[in-house]
Design a protein around this motif. Structure first.
Motif, PDB file in Angstrom:
ATOM      1  N   SER A 184       0.832  -1.205   0.000  1.00  0.00           N
ATOM      2  CA  SER A 184       0.000   0.000   0.000  1.00  0.00           C
ATOM      3  C   SER A 184       0.861   1.247   0.000  1.00  0.00           C
ATOM      4  CB  SER A 184      -0.937  -0.004   1.209  1.00  0.00           C
ATOM      5  OG  SER A 184      -1.768  -1.133   1.185  1.00  0.00           O
ATOM      6  N   ILE A 234       0.790   4.084  -2.975  1.00  0.00           N
ATOM      7  CA  ILE A 234       0.473   5.488  -2.677  1.00  0.00           C
ATOM      8  C   ILE A 234       1.664   6.391  -3.003  1.00  0.00           C
ATOM      9  CG2 ILE A 234      -0.004   7.113  -0.793  1.00  0.00           C
ATOM     10  CD1 ILE A 234      -2.469   5.626  -1.783  1.00  0.00           C
ATOM     11  N   GLN A 285     -10.831  12.597  -1.128  1.00  0.00           N
ATOM     12  CA  GLN A 285     -11.020  11.317  -0.447  1.00  0.00           C
ATOM     13  C   GLN A 285     -10.136  10.263  -1.078  1.00  0.00           C
ATOM     14  OE1 GLN A 285     -15.079  10.129  -1.017  1.00  0.00           O
ATOM     15  NE2 GLN A 285     -14.906  10.068  -3.217  1.00  0.00           N
ATOM     16  N   VAL A 286      -9.906   9.195  -0.315  1.00  0.00           N
ATOM     17  CA  VAL A 286      -9.152   8.048  -0.812  1.00  0.00           C
ATOM     18  C   VAL A 286      -9.972   6.801  -0.504  1.00  0.00           C
ATOM     19  CG1 VAL A 286      -7.003   6.733  -0.689  1.00  0.00           C
ATOM     20  CG2 VAL A 286      -6.953   9.222  -0.369  1.00  0.00           C
ATOM     21  N   PHE A 337      -9.911   2.706  -0.746  1.00  0.00           N
ATOM     22  CA  PHE A 337      -9.176   1.464  -0.958  1.00  0.00           C
ATOM     23  C   PHE A 337     -10.176   0.324  -1.042  1.00  0.00           C
ATOM     24  CE2 PHE A 337      -5.704   3.809   1.037  1.00  0.00           C
ATOM     25  CZ  PHE A 337      -4.585   3.329   0.371  1.00  0.00           C
ATOM     26  N   ALA A 351      -5.496   1.396   4.202  1.00  0.00           N
ATOM     27  CA  ALA A 351      -5.637   2.833   4.445  1.00  0.00           C
ATOM     28  C   ALA A 351      -4.746   3.353   5.571  1.00  0.00           C
ATOM     29  CB  ALA A 351      -7.092   3.161   4.751  1.00  0.00           C
ATOM     30  N   LYS A 352      -4.308   2.481   6.446  1.00  0.00           N
ATOM     31  CA  LYS A 352      -3.505   2.945   7.579  1.00  0.00           C
ATOM     32  C   LYS A 352      -2.190   3.579   7.142  1.00  0.00           C
ATOM     33  CE  LYS A 352      -0.998  -1.265   8.786  1.00  0.00           C
ATOM     34  NZ  LYS A 352      -0.725  -2.218   9.835  1.00  0.00           N
ATOM     35  N   LEU A 354      -1.681   5.893   5.072  1.00  0.00           N
ATOM     36  CA  LEU A 354      -1.770   7.342   4.895  1.00  0.00           C
ATOM     37  C   LEU A 354      -1.426   8.103   6.165  1.00  0.00           C
ATOM     38  CD1 LEU A 354      -4.794   7.705   2.492  1.00  0.00           C
ATOM     39  CD2 LEU A 354      -2.381   8.024   2.007  1.00  0.00           C
ATOM     40  N   TRP A 412      -1.617  14.247   5.713  1.00  0.00           N
ATOM     41  CA  TRP A 412      -2.692  13.403   5.205  1.00  0.00           C
ATOM     42  C   TRP A 412      -3.685  12.977   6.289  1.00  0.00           C
ATOM     43  CZ3 TRP A 412      -3.553  11.502   0.147  1.00  0.00           C
ATOM     44  CH2 TRP A 412      -2.643  11.982  -0.804  1.00  0.00           C
ATOM     45  N   VAL A 442     -10.575   8.654   4.403  1.00  0.00           N
ATOM     46  CA  VAL A 442     -10.106   7.393   3.815  1.00  0.00           C
ATOM     47  C   VAL A 442     -11.054   6.280   4.249  1.00  0.00           C
ATOM     48  CG1 VAL A 442      -8.174   5.780   3.664  1.00  0.00           C
ATOM     49  CG2 VAL A 442      -7.727   8.199   4.009  1.00  0.00           C
ATOM     50  N   CYS A 501     -11.788   1.817   3.569  1.00  0.00           N
ATOM     51  CA  CYS A 501     -11.433   0.525   2.968  1.00  0.00           C
ATOM     52  C   CYS A 501     -12.723  -0.269   2.778  1.00  0.00           C
ATOM     53  CB  CYS A 501     -10.522  -0.283   3.887  1.00  0.00           C
ATOM     54  SG  CYS A 501      -8.870   0.370   4.066  1.00  0.00           S
ATOM     55  N   VAL A 512      -6.890   1.297  -5.291  1.00  0.00           N
ATOM     56  CA  VAL A 512      -7.107   2.590  -4.663  1.00  0.00           C
ATOM     57  C   VAL A 512      -7.642   3.577  -5.697  1.00  0.00           C
ATOM     58  CG1 VAL A 512      -4.755   3.468  -5.039  1.00  0.00           C
ATOM     59  CG2 VAL A 512      -6.090   4.325  -3.114  1.00  0.00           C
TER      60      VAL A 512
END
Length: 123
Positions: free
Chosen positions: A23, A27, A43-44, A46, A58-59, A61, A67, A72, A74, A90
């Motif tokens: 991840s 990213i 937004q992001v 996953f 997502a962790k 980020l 960030w 975020v 998942c 993503v």
């Protein structure tokens, strides 16, 4: 203008370390190749295939300065028979003036099979 920036990467083993490292790699590639600033990210999202359960992608980020306020989430993908296994995807929703055909998407490792037309532009 709001644009979506896509990416995907595969892992070999369903471990916290491998999910986190993959991840992070994904990213970092998207941030670097698109010069993304966190204040431009709406937004992001996953998604992971059903065989990824050891960690939340997502962790990662949290490791990037600035960030922590970016929303975020998942989610699990639909388990379609024959789909690419152990895949993390993503989608970043970003405010940018870059034209859609100039966005650099990142399909890494075996995920290149998902969108070879886009993966080729990122090598």
């Amino acid at each position: 203008m709001v644009r979506g920036i896509r990416g995907a990467i595969t892992i070999k083993d369903n471990t916290d370390e491998e999910i986190t490292n993959a991840s992070m790699e994904l990213i970092q590639e998207l941030i670097k190749s698109n010069q993304i600033e966190p204040d431009k990210v709406a937004q992001v999202l996953f998604t992971v295939t059903e065989d990824i359960t050891a960690a939340f992608p997502a962790k990662v980020l949290r490791e990037f300065p600035g960030w922590s306020y970016v929303p975020v989430v998942c989610a699990k993908e639909i388990p379609v028979p024959g789909s690419l296994p152990k895949c993390i995807r993503v989608l970043l929703t970003v405010n940018t003036e870059v034209q859609q055909d100039q966005i650099h998407h990142a399909y890494l490792r075996d995920a290149r099979k998902l969108r070879p037309d886009l993966a080729l532009t990122n090598e």
